[in-house]
Design a protein around this motif. Sequence first.
Motif, short mmCIF file in Angstrom:
data_model
loop_
_atom_site.label_atom_id
_atom_site.label_comp_id
_atom_site.label_asym_id
_atom_site.label_seq_id
_atom_site.Cartn_x
_atom_site.Cartn_y
_atom_site.Cartn_z
N VAL A 118 0.86 -1.18 0.00
CA VAL A 118 0.00 0.00 0.00
C VAL A 118 0.89 1.22 0.00
CG1 VAL A 118 -1.73 1.27 1.32
CG2 VAL A 118 -1.83 -1.21 1.20
N GLY A 119 0.51 2.23 -0.71
CA GLY A 119 1.28 3.46 -0.80
C GLY A 119 0.92 4.15 -2.09
N ALA A 120 1.88 4.71 -2.77
CA ALA A 120 1.65 5.34 -4.06
C ALA A 120 1.39 4.23 -5.08
CB ALA A 120 2.84 6.19 -4.46
N VAL A 121 0.15 4.03 -5.44
CA VAL A 121 -0.24 2.93 -6.32
C VAL A 121 -0.21 3.38 -7.78
CG1 VAL A 121 -2.04 1.27 -6.87
CG2 VAL A 121 -1.69 1.96 -4.50
N ILE A 122 0.64 2.74 -8.57
CA ILE A 122 0.76 3.04 -9.99
C ILE A 122 -0.20 2.15 -10.79
CG2 ILE A 122 2.33 3.01 -11.96
CD1 ILE A 122 4.59 3.53 -9.93
N CYS A 123 -0.32 0.89 -10.36
CA CYS A 123 -1.24 -0.02 -11.03
C CYS A 123 -1.64 -1.15 -10.09
CB CYS A 123 -0.62 -0.60 -12.31
SG CYS A 123 0.71 -1.78 -12.01
N HIS A 124 -2.73 -1.80 -10.44
CA HIS A 124 -3.15 -3.02 -9.75
C HIS A 124 -3.06 -4.15 -10.75
CE1 HIS A 124 -5.82 -0.66 -6.73
NE2 HIS A 124 -4.59 -0.80 -6.30
N GLN A 125 -2.68 -5.31 -10.25
CA GLN A 125 -2.64 -6.50 -11.09
C GLN A 125 -3.34 -7.64 -10.39
OE1 GLN A 125 1.61 -6.96 -11.89
NE2 GLN A 125 1.18 -6.30 -13.98
N PHE A 126 -4.08 -8.43 -11.16
CA PHE A 126 -4.67 -9.65 -10.63
C PHE A 126 -4.77 -10.65 -11.77
CE2 PHE A 126 -7.88 -6.36 -11.15
CZ PHE A 126 -8.73 -6.90 -12.09
N ALA A 127 -4.68 -11.93 -11.40
CA ALA A 127 -4.72 -12.99 -12.40
C ALA A 127 -6.17 -13.26 -12.79
CB ALA A 127 -4.09 -14.25 -11.85
N PHE A 128 -6.36 -13.61 -14.06
CA PHE A 128 -7.65 -14.03 -14.60
C PHE A 128 -7.50 -15.44 -15.12
CE2 PHE A 128 -10.23 -14.83 -18.36
CZ PHE A 128 -11.50 -14.65 -17.83
N LEU A 129 -8.43 -16.31 -14.77
CA LEU A 129 -8.42 -17.70 -15.22
C LEU A 129 -9.77 -18.07 -15.80
CD1 LEU A 129 -7.05 -19.22 -11.90
CD2 LEU A 129 -5.71 -18.78 -13.92
N SER A 130 -9.76 -18.80 -16.88
CA SER A 130 -10.97 -19.40 -17.44
C SER A 130 -10.56 -20.68 -18.13
CB SER A 130 -11.68 -18.45 -18.41
OG SER A 130 -10.96 -18.35 -19.62
N GLN A 131 -11.54 -21.40 -18.66
CA GLN A 131 -11.24 -22.65 -19.33
C GLN A 131 -10.36 -22.44 -20.56
OE1 GLN A 131 -14.45 -25.07 -21.22
NE2 GLN A 131 -14.12 -26.39 -19.44
N LYS A 132 -10.49 -21.29 -21.22
CA LYS A 132 -9.78 -21.06 -22.48
C LYS A 132 -8.57 -20.13 -22.38
CE LYS A 132 -13.66 -22.19 -25.30
NZ LYS A 132 -14.47 -21.95 -26.44
N GLN A 133 -8.46 -19.34 -21.32
CA GLN A 133 -7.30 -18.45 -21.23
C GLN A 133 -6.99 -18.09 -19.79
OE1 GLN A 133 -9.74 -14.52 -22.63
NE2 GLN A 133 -7.59 -14.47 -23.05
N CYS A 134 -5.73 -17.66 -19.60
CA CYS A 134 -5.31 -17.17 -18.29
C CYS A 134 -4.23 -16.11 -18.52
CB CYS A 134 -4.79 -18.29 -17.41
SG CYS A 134 -3.28 -19.06 -18.01
N GLY A 135 -4.11 -15.23 -17.56
CA GLY A 135 -3.12 -14.17 -17.67
C GLY A 135 -3.31 -13.16 -16.58
N VAL A 136 -2.73 -11.99 -16.77
CA VAL A 136 -2.78 -10.94 -15.77
C VAL A 136 -3.50 -9.71 -16.32
CG1 VAL A 136 -1.39 -9.32 -14.39
CG2 VAL A 136 -0.71 -11.72 -14.57
N VAL A 137 -4.44 -9.23 -15.55
CA VAL A 137 -5.13 -7.98 -15.84
C VAL A 137 -4.38 -6.89 -15.09
CG1 VAL A 137 -7.27 -6.66 -15.58
CG2 VAL A 137 -7.37 -9.13 -16.08
N THR A 138 -4.03 -5.81 -15.78
CA THR A 138 -3.36 -4.67 -15.17
C THR A 138 -4.26 -3.46 -15.31
OG1 THR A 138 -1.17 -5.55 -15.70
CG2 THR A 138 -1.30 -3.19 -15.21
N VAL A 139 -4.53 -2.80 -14.19
CA VAL A 139 -5.31 -1.58 -14.18
C VAL A 139 -4.36 -0.45 -13.80
CG1 VAL A 139 -7.28 -0.35 -13.17
CG2 VAL A 139 -7.38 -2.85 -13.47
#
Length: 118
Positions: free
Chosen positions: A21-42
């Motif tokens: 926590v602090g000066a937040v430049i971006c958030h990242q979280f993983a996304f998973l589904s049957q057909k794809q997976c990866g990282v979402v960056t906001v």
Amino acid sequence: ESEGSTVSFEEGARIAENESVGAVICHQFAFLSQKQCGVVTVSKPKMVLAAATLDSWLNVYIEQNGKAQLDFVHEEWTIEAKCKAEATTAGFLLPTINKNDLLKTVVQEGTLPRKTFS
């Protein structure tokens, strides 16, 4: 994106283990589904925690999609197995929140998103 943030998706990427926590430049979280997976960056998120950023989007999605349901699961392997088994299931994996940042987050953001610490 309507609030000045930009969202991107990187196929096959993995998230960092911890969130600070602090000066937040971006958030990242993983996304998973049957057909794809990866990282979402906001980029340029309005919220302090990645969980709050995702939660704000999920709230709108659930409102607009009456058949959609949320289930909060803590084990990564359970989420991966459900996503592989069910074409209609999507999973999100969030970075671990440093418990030492709890008070700082509550001061900056107010209440925490549902199931943040359970």
